[in-house]
Design an enzyme around this catalytic site. Structure first.
Site, PDB file in Angstrom:
ATOM      1  N   SER A 169       0.850  -1.186   0.000  1.00 41.31           N
ATOM      2  CA  SER A 169       0.000   0.000   0.000  1.00 41.31           C
ATOM      3  C   SER A 169       0.884   1.233   0.000  1.00 41.31           C
ATOM      4  O   SER A 169       2.022   1.194   0.495  1.00 41.31           O
ATOM      5  CB  SER A 169      -0.881   0.009   1.256  1.00 41.31           C
ATOM      6  OG  SER A 169      -1.507   1.265   1.439  1.00 41.31           O
ATOM      7  N   TYR A 195      -0.349  -0.485  10.508  1.00 37.43           N
ATOM      8  CA  TYR A 195      -0.667  -0.940   9.148  1.00 37.43           C
ATOM      9  C   TYR A 195       0.455  -0.585   8.185  1.00 37.43           C
ATOM     10  O   TYR A 195       0.900  -1.420   7.386  1.00 37.43           O
ATOM     11  CB  TYR A 195      -1.974  -0.288   8.695  1.00 37.43           C
ATOM     12  CG  TYR A 195      -2.371  -0.597   7.271  1.00 37.43           C
ATOM     13  CD1 TYR A 195      -2.811  -1.869   6.916  1.00 37.43           C
ATOM     14  CD2 TYR A 195      -2.323   0.389   6.281  1.00 37.43           C
ATOM     15  CE1 TYR A 195      -3.194  -2.158   5.609  1.00 37.43           C
ATOM     16  CE2 TYR A 195      -2.696   0.115   4.983  1.00 37.43           C
ATOM     17  CZ  TYR A 195      -3.135  -1.164   4.648  1.00 37.43           C
ATOM     18  OH  TYR A 195      -3.500  -1.449   3.354  1.00 37.43           O
TER      19      TYR A 195
END
Length: 315
Positions: A169, A195
């Site tokens: 990501s 994350y």
């Protein structure tokens, strides 16, 4: 599909005629994957479903590695119906449970040409740990996929030209891997920070897997699929990306299937891709929704250290 070759070192070799708006079907138009086998984790929802569908539509035998087998079977049936490809199977895989990962990998039979490490969780609001004591986002997004990739090494080698896709990501730009406190035992927990760290780790997995295994015909790359409205954002209040930067699921799967199967990227490994092209290295975090890959995510010393650390975490 032929992917064996020397790992490319020229940037030009990882540029393609596709871009932000390309779909998975457009990327694979004219590509025949008959005779190949693919595994897509987290393929019962979101981008994983479209990734699996596109590979099946191109002729690959596809296995969906999922926690919810009933949902996986429904997805597999839908893919078979829409593509006319009956060779879509399902296997139980819980990436938070290393026992489940070992069982799945141990039961795999035959070669594996494409491993798409797609499953993930995002921004858990509170700090949680797996039964093994690992911070949950790091455990699921990285460590489970590391164990799976390692466990399937022989199957990948038997393919004589396998590709591994690590779905990362652009959030990785917010944090490097903090080796001294992987499980937030000293740091204050931050949902997005954890994350981000896990998504940096999956890029490093691609870098080190390529270094170690390219001589066996195995290459790995990381991808940022883009901003797609899926269940992944359930803890963040929904998609906050400007409309012009949002992608459909079909567009979001394009970079994954490009890296997994396109002849254009034969032999290319250890890279980070977004919008169907290799990303530029950026030396400071760009403005919101900007692109690029951080140098710490491609650093070979970080990649080797993480690999060796992960081995100890699995013991």
């Amino acid at each position: 599909m032929t992917v064996r070759g020397i790992v490319a070192t020229m940037t030009e070799s990882s540029q393609t005629p596709f871009g932000f708006s390309s779909t998975a079907d457009e990327v694979l138009a004219g590509v025949d994957l008959s005779g190949t086998r693919a595994l897509v984790t987290g393929a019962s929802s979101g981008v994983g479903v479209e990734t699996a569908r596109a590979l099946a539509a191109a002729g690959a035998d596809v296995v969906l590695g999922v926690r919810n087998v009933d949902a996986g079977r429904r997805t597999a049936a839908g893919i078979s119906e829409s593509t006319g490809n009956p060779a879509v199977g399902v296997g139980h895989l819980d990436l938070a449970d290393l026992g489940s990962v070992r069982a799945f990998a141990g039961a795999w039979d035959g070669p594996l040409h494409m491993l798409v490490n797609n499953a993930g969780i995002m921004a858990l609001p509170e700090l949680t740990r797996t039964p093994q004591g690992r911070e949950t986002q790091f455990a699921v997004n990285f460590l489970g996929h590391f164990a799976l990739t390692l466990g399937l090494h022989d199957a990948l080698a038997r393919a004589e030209g396998a590709r591994v896709v690590s779905v990362s990501s652009n959030a990785h730009l917010y944090a490097p891997v903090v080796f001294d406190d992987l499980d937030y035992r000293f740091r204050l927990y931050h949902p997005i920070g954890a994350y981000a760290e896990s998504k940096t780790a999956v890029v490093l997995l691609a870098v080190e897997a390529t270094r170690r295994w390219s001589g066996e015909g195995i290459v790995a790359n990381a991808v940022h699929p883009g901003a797609i409205a899926t269940n992944l954002q359930r803890h963040t209040g929904g998609l906050q990306t400007p409309p012009e930067r949002r992608k459909s699921v079909e567009q979001g799967a394009a970079t994954s299937v490009l890296v997994a199967a396109s002849p254009l990227l034969a032999g290319v490994g250890g890279r980070y891709f977004e919008d169907c092209a290799e990303s530029r290295v950026v030396h400071e975090r760009p403005p919101s929704f900007g692109g690029g890959v951080a140098p710490f995510a491609l650093d070979p010393a970080n990649a080797e250290r993480l690999w060796e650390t992960a081995l100890t975490l699995m013991a």
